[in-house]
Design an enzyme around this catalytic site. Structure first.
Site, PDB file in Angstrom:
ATOM      1  N   PRO A  79       7.314   8.779   0.085  1.00 48.29           N
ATOM      2  CA  PRO A  79       8.411   8.713  -0.875  1.00 48.29           C
ATOM      3  C   PRO A  79       8.411   9.949  -1.776  1.00 48.29           C
ATOM      4  O   PRO A  79       7.427  10.201  -2.477  1.00 48.29           O
ATOM      5  CB  PRO A  79       8.092   7.450  -1.685  1.00 48.29           C
ATOM      6  CG  PRO A  79       6.601   7.298  -1.591  1.00 48.29           C
ATOM      7  CD  PRO A  79       6.225   7.841  -0.245  1.00 48.29           C
ATOM      8  N   SER A 108      11.953   6.744  -1.942  1.00 44.53           N
ATOM      9  CA  SER A 108      11.512   6.783  -3.338  1.00 44.53           C
ATOM     10  C   SER A 108      12.387   5.892  -4.214  1.00 44.53           C
ATOM     11  O   SER A 108      13.606   5.813  -4.025  1.00 44.53           O
ATOM     12  CB  SER A 108      11.581   8.220  -3.864  1.00 44.53           C
ATOM     13  OG  SER A 108      11.446   8.236  -5.272  1.00 44.53           O
ATOM     14  N   GLN A 129       9.480   2.430  -2.065  1.00 45.64           N
ATOM     15  CA  GLN A 129       8.484   2.737  -3.107  1.00 45.64           C
ATOM     16  C   GLN A 129       8.986   2.245  -4.454  1.00 45.64           C
ATOM     17  O   GLN A 129      10.154   2.426  -4.800  1.00 45.64           O
ATOM     18  CB  GLN A 129       8.228   4.247  -3.161  1.00 45.64           C
ATOM     19  CG  GLN A 129       7.225   4.667  -4.235  1.00 45.64           C
ATOM     20  CD  GLN A 129       7.906   5.165  -5.485  1.00 45.64           C
ATOM     21  OE1 GLN A 129       8.962   5.812  -5.407  1.00 45.64           O
ATOM     22  NE2 GLN A 129       7.343   4.885  -6.649  1.00 45.64           N
ATOM     23  N   TYR A 131       8.573   1.960  -8.690  1.00 49.31           N
ATOM     24  CA  TYR A 131       8.025   2.214 -10.023  1.00 49.31           C
ATOM     25  C   TYR A 131       8.369   1.008 -10.883  1.00 49.31           C
ATOM     26  O   TYR A 131       9.384   0.345 -10.657  1.00 49.31           O
ATOM     27  CB  TYR A 131       8.656   3.467 -10.648  1.00 49.31           C
ATOM     28  CG  TYR A 131       8.045   4.777 -10.193  1.00 49.31           C
ATOM     29  CD1 TYR A 131       6.676   4.987 -10.248  1.00 49.31           C
ATOM     30  CD2 TYR A 131       8.852   5.816  -9.721  1.00 49.31           C
ATOM     31  CE1 TYR A 131       6.118   6.189  -9.837  1.00 49.31           C
ATOM     32  CE2 TYR A 131       8.295   7.026  -9.305  1.00 49.31           C
ATOM     33  CZ  TYR A 131       6.929   7.197  -9.367  1.00 49.31           C
ATOM     34  OH  TYR A 131       6.364   8.379  -8.972  1.00 49.31           O
ATOM     35  N   THR A 157       3.615   2.322  -6.608  1.00 52.51           N
ATOM     36  CA  THR A 157       2.912   3.528  -7.048  1.00 52.51           C
ATOM     37  C   THR A 157       2.212   3.234  -8.362  1.00 52.51           C
ATOM     38  O   THR A 157       2.849   2.878  -9.358  1.00 52.51           O
ATOM     39  CB  THR A 157       3.897   4.698  -7.191  1.00 52.51           C
ATOM     40  OG1 THR A 157       4.488   4.906  -5.903  1.00 52.51           O
ATOM     41  CG2 THR A 157       3.197   5.968  -7.639  1.00 52.51           C
ATOM     42  N   LYS A 229      -0.237   2.324  -3.921  1.00 55.88           N
ATOM     43  CA  LYS A 229      -0.306   3.763  -3.657  1.00 55.88           C
ATOM     44  C   LYS A 229      -0.941   4.464  -4.851  1.00 55.88           C
ATOM     45  O   LYS A 229      -0.481   4.281  -5.990  1.00 55.88           O
ATOM     46  CB  LYS A 229       1.118   4.295  -3.433  1.00 55.88           C
ATOM     47  CG  LYS A 229       1.245   5.796  -3.232  1.00 55.88           C
ATOM     48  CD  LYS A 229       2.664   6.148  -2.804  1.00 55.88           C
ATOM     49  CE  LYS A 229       2.841   7.630  -2.549  1.00 55.88           C
ATOM     50  NZ  LYS A 229       3.032   8.403  -3.786  1.00 55.88           N
ATOM     51  N   SER A 251      -4.148   8.341  -2.374  1.00 52.88           N
ATOM     52  CA  SER A 251      -3.164   9.363  -2.757  1.00 52.88           C
ATOM     53  C   SER A 251      -3.458   9.843  -4.170  1.00 52.88           C
ATOM     54  O   SER A 251      -3.854   9.042  -5.026  1.00 52.88           O
ATOM     55  CB  SER A 251      -1.751   8.749  -2.724  1.00 52.88           C
ATOM     56  OG  SER A 251      -0.786   9.644  -3.244  1.00 52.88           O
ATOM     57  N   HIS A 253      -0.889  11.549  -5.517  1.00 55.28           N
ATOM     58  CA  HIS A 253       0.505  11.840  -5.853  1.00 55.28           C
ATOM     59  C   HIS A 253       0.823  13.318  -5.568  1.00 55.28           C
ATOM     60  O   HIS A 253       1.559  13.968  -6.313  1.00 55.28           O
ATOM     61  CB  HIS A 253       0.774  11.493  -7.318  1.00 55.28           C
ATOM     62  CG  HIS A 253       2.185  11.109  -7.635  1.00 55.28           C
ATOM     63  ND1 HIS A 253       2.557   9.863  -8.077  1.00 55.28           N
ATOM     64  CD2 HIS A 253       3.341  11.815  -7.573  1.00 55.28           C
ATOM     65  CE1 HIS A 253       3.858   9.834  -8.298  1.00 55.28           C
ATOM     66  NE2 HIS A 253       4.362  11.016  -7.988  1.00 55.28           N
ATOM     67  N   GLY A 286      -1.676  16.901   1.135  1.00 52.21           N
ATOM     68  CA  GLY A 286      -2.143  18.152   1.724  1.00 52.21           C
ATOM     69  C   GLY A 286      -2.043  18.272   3.235  1.00 52.21           C
ATOM     70  O   GLY A 286      -2.519  19.244   3.802  1.00 52.21           O
ATOM     71  N   GLY A 307       4.651  14.467   2.339  1.00 53.79           N
ATOM     72  CA  GLY A 307       5.603  14.600   1.236  1.00 53.79           C
ATOM     73  C   GLY A 307       6.344  15.921   1.274  1.00 53.79           C
ATOM     74  O   GLY A 307       7.454  16.030   1.807  1.00 53.79           O
TER      75      GLY A 307
HETATM   76  C1  LIG Z   1       8.753  16.506  -5.070  1.00 53.99           C
HETATM   77  C2  LIG Z   1       7.915  15.268  -4.987  1.00 53.99           C
HETATM   78  C3  LIG Z   1       8.423  14.073  -5.463  1.00 53.99           C
HETATM   79  C4  LIG Z   1       7.662  12.926  -5.376  1.00 53.99           C
HETATM   80  N1  LIG Z   1       8.221  11.757  -5.772  1.00 53.99           N
HETATM   81  C5  LIG Z   1       7.504  10.618  -5.644  1.00 53.99           C
HETATM   82  C6  LIG Z   1       8.093   9.378  -5.987  1.00 53.99           C
HETATM   83  O1  LIG Z   1       9.244   9.300  -6.385  1.00 53.99           O
HETATM   84  N2  LIG Z   1       7.326   8.279  -5.859  1.00 53.99           N
HETATM   85  C7  LIG Z   1       6.035   8.323  -5.400  1.00 53.99           C
HETATM   86  O2  LIG Z   1       5.378   7.294  -5.300  1.00 53.99           O
HETATM   87  N3  LIG Z   1       5.462   9.489  -5.044  1.00 53.99           N
HETATM   88  C8  LIG Z   1       6.180  10.618  -5.141  1.00 53.99           C
HETATM   89  N4  LIG Z   1       5.610  11.805  -4.748  1.00 53.99           N
HETATM   90  C9  LIG Z   1       4.259  11.801  -4.130  1.00 53.99           C
HETATM   91  C10 LIG Z   1       4.349  11.619  -2.607  1.00 53.99           C
HETATM   92  O3  LIG Z   1       4.702  10.305  -2.268  1.00 53.99           O
HETATM   93  C11 LIG Z   1       3.022  11.930  -1.915  1.00 53.99           C
HETATM   94  O4  LIG Z   1       1.995  11.192  -2.519  1.00 53.99           O
HETATM   95  C12 LIG Z   1       2.652  13.406  -1.924  1.00 53.99           C
HETATM   96  O5  LIG Z   1       3.794  14.219  -1.829  1.00 53.99           O
HETATM   97  C13 LIG Z   1       1.713  13.729  -0.775  1.00 53.99           C
HETATM   98  O6  LIG Z   1       1.298  15.040  -0.813  1.00 53.99           O
HETATM   99  P1  LIG Z   1       1.955  16.244   0.031  1.00 53.99           P
HETATM  100  O7  LIG Z   1       3.205  16.620  -0.672  1.00 53.99           O
HETATM  101  O8  LIG Z   1       0.910  17.293  -0.030  1.00 53.99           O
HETATM  102  O9  LIG Z   1       2.203  15.717   1.431  1.00 53.99           O
HETATM  103  C14 LIG Z   1       6.349  12.970  -4.836  1.00 53.99           C
HETATM  104  C15 LIG Z   1       5.843  14.177  -4.372  1.00 53.99           C
HETATM  105  C16 LIG Z   1       6.604  15.318  -4.435  1.00 53.99           C
HETATM  106  C17 LIG Z   1       6.032  16.599  -3.884  1.00 53.99           C
HETATM  107  C1  LIG Z   2      11.166  11.509 -10.760  1.00 54.22           C
HETATM  108  C2  LIG Z   2       9.666  11.498 -10.679  1.00 54.22           C
HETATM  109  C3  LIG Z   2       9.105  10.378 -11.510  1.00 54.22           C
HETATM  110  C4  LIG Z   2       9.264  11.366  -9.239  1.00 54.22           C
HETATM  111  C5  LIG Z   2       7.845  11.637  -8.955  1.00 54.22           C
HETATM  112  O1  LIG Z   2       7.074  10.746  -8.721  1.00 54.22           O
HETATM  113  C6  LIG Z   2       7.355  12.999  -8.900  1.00 54.22           C
HETATM  114  O2  LIG Z   2       8.089  13.924  -9.203  1.00 54.22           O
HETATM  115  O3  LIG Z   2       6.176  13.171  -8.555  1.00 54.22           O
END
Ligand SMILES: Cc1cc2nc3c(=O)[nH]c(=O)nc-3n(C[C@H](O)[C@H](O)[C@H](O)COP(=O)(O)O)c2cc1C
Ligand SMILES: CC(C)CC(=O)C(=O)O
Length: 364
Positions: A79, A108, A129, A131, A157, A229, A251, A253, A286, A307
């Protein structure tokens, strides 16, 4: 670089060129010193492979199930928020790519297309996902909408009681757009010119009082399986098993929350050992290569989520770009399996990788 990117890194570069700086920085960035952001990727480099030879690998089967749902590979779409900042059609295109590749997509809570638009766009398997807002009724309503629109699981999350300090967003005065899912319920648009509007929105809306006891509440409002998560320790993994959730996701995040937590791949084994097979353990953070997927599986993950690579594909080339990113990772995983002597996912074992801890023991 030729026209057609050949790996995730090249898609990242194309995304950087395609996006306004404010959005690229938001997608690519991590928190504070971005120490964990670098570690999430670099820790994979420190793990080496122990291939077995002379195994018949004329047929490789990467298919598996996640929570009982079939997928062509142990790779899911993580997400990530606000895909319309990467491409005007947003999450609907990501979903179509997921369907084309036969992989599961987690939408997300902060998506720019609605829950309904995404699920009606194609026949992919979707998870949702979650919040938890201070306005619990809004979070509960989103769970109901996900459930009635055929989403198959809730990913709660749990690492975001407050948003991590993302300094690029502060400098860029990152804008929080109005999200359609919440129209008429809550304004997600914040006009606070003094830093990251996203951070301002999160601190206004996210419920920092969320705790383990709320899992019972979440269970009481949905029949869907619940995955937590954001687990990084054996202690929390054991608690997750105790409160009876259906799975966990190791994770950090994407290194956007607490800086100086370890790379997720460095804590995966600790969590897997604590869970002892009682519930599925998924993993993210990663993953940029098929060999990274292979390493995570060898250390006990059932599947991985990706992600940023997906967002880069979307920003660079829309639906085609997301498809290519997923296909490249699948192709790389298939090759890693063949060259390691693993015709199926069940053949991938702890003995197929060598960590720094293993190196240390071998020298003693
Ligand atoms: C731009 C961005 C937005 C994200 N938004 C959310 C989100 O809305 N909810 C959430 O649970 N995790 C969010 N994440 C975390 C991802 O679900 C995930 O844990 C993470 O991107 C994994 O790492 P990677 O980008 O290296 O693959 C976000 C990550 C990024 C990079
Ligand atoms: C809009 C944000 C709360 C989404 C998120 O989880 C992030 O940017 O990592």
């Amino acid at each position: 670089m030729g026209d057609e990117p050949v790996n995730v890194k090249e898609y990242q570069e194309l995304a950087r060129q395609a996006l306004p700086k404010m959005y690229y920085d938001y997608f690519a960035g991590g928190s504070e010193d971005q120490h964990t952001l670098r570690q999430n990727v670099e820790a994979f480099h420190r793990i080496t492979l122990r291939p077995r030879i002379l195994v018949d690998v004329s047929k490789i089967d990467m298919s598996t199930t996640i929570l009982g749902y079939k997928t062509s590979a142990p790779i899911m779409i993580a997400p990530t928020a606000m895909h319309k900042l990467a491409h005007p059609q947003g999450e609907v295109l990501t979903a179509k790519a997921a369907a084309a590749c036969n992989v599961i997509m987690a939408l997300s809570f902060m998506s720019t297309c609605t829950i309904e638009e995404v699920s009606s766009s194609c026949n992919a398997v979707f998870f949702f996902q979650l919040y938890i807002y201070k306005r619990r009724d809004i979070s509960a309503l989103m769970v109901k909408r996900a459930e009635s629109n055929g989403y198959k699981a809730i990913l709660l999350t749990a690492d975001t009681p407050k948003l991590g300090r993302r300094e690029a967003d502060i400098k860029n005065k990152m804008i929080a757009p109005q999200l359609k899912n919440f129209e008429g319920l809550v304004s997600t648009k914040v006009d606070d010119n003094d830093g990251s509007n996203l951070e301002a929105f999160a601190s206004k809306s996210f419920d920092p009082s969320l705790s383990w006891k709320d899992i019972a509440w979440l269970k009481s409002i949905t029949k869907l399986p619940i995955l937590i998560k954001g687990i990084l320790t054996r202690e929390d993994a054991i608690k997750a098993v105790e409160v009876g959730v259906d799975g966990i996701i190791v994770s950090n995040h994407g290194a956007r929350q607490l800086d100086y937590v370890p790379a997720t791949i460095a804590v995966l084994e600790e969590v897997v050992d604590a869970v002892k097979g009682r519930i599925p353990v998924l993993f993210d953070g990663g993953i940029r290569r098929g060999t990274d997927v292979f390493k995570a599986l060898a250390l006990g993950a059932q599947a991985v989520l990706i992600g940023r690579p997906v967002v880069y594909g979307l920003a660079a080339k829309g639906e085609y770009g997301v498809r290519r990113v997923v296909e490249m990772l699948k192709d790389e995983l298939e090759l890693a399996m063949a060259l390691s002597g693993c015709p199926t996912l069940n053949h991938i074992t702890r003995k197929h990788v060598r960590t720094q801890m293993d190196d240390l023991h071998s020298r003693l």
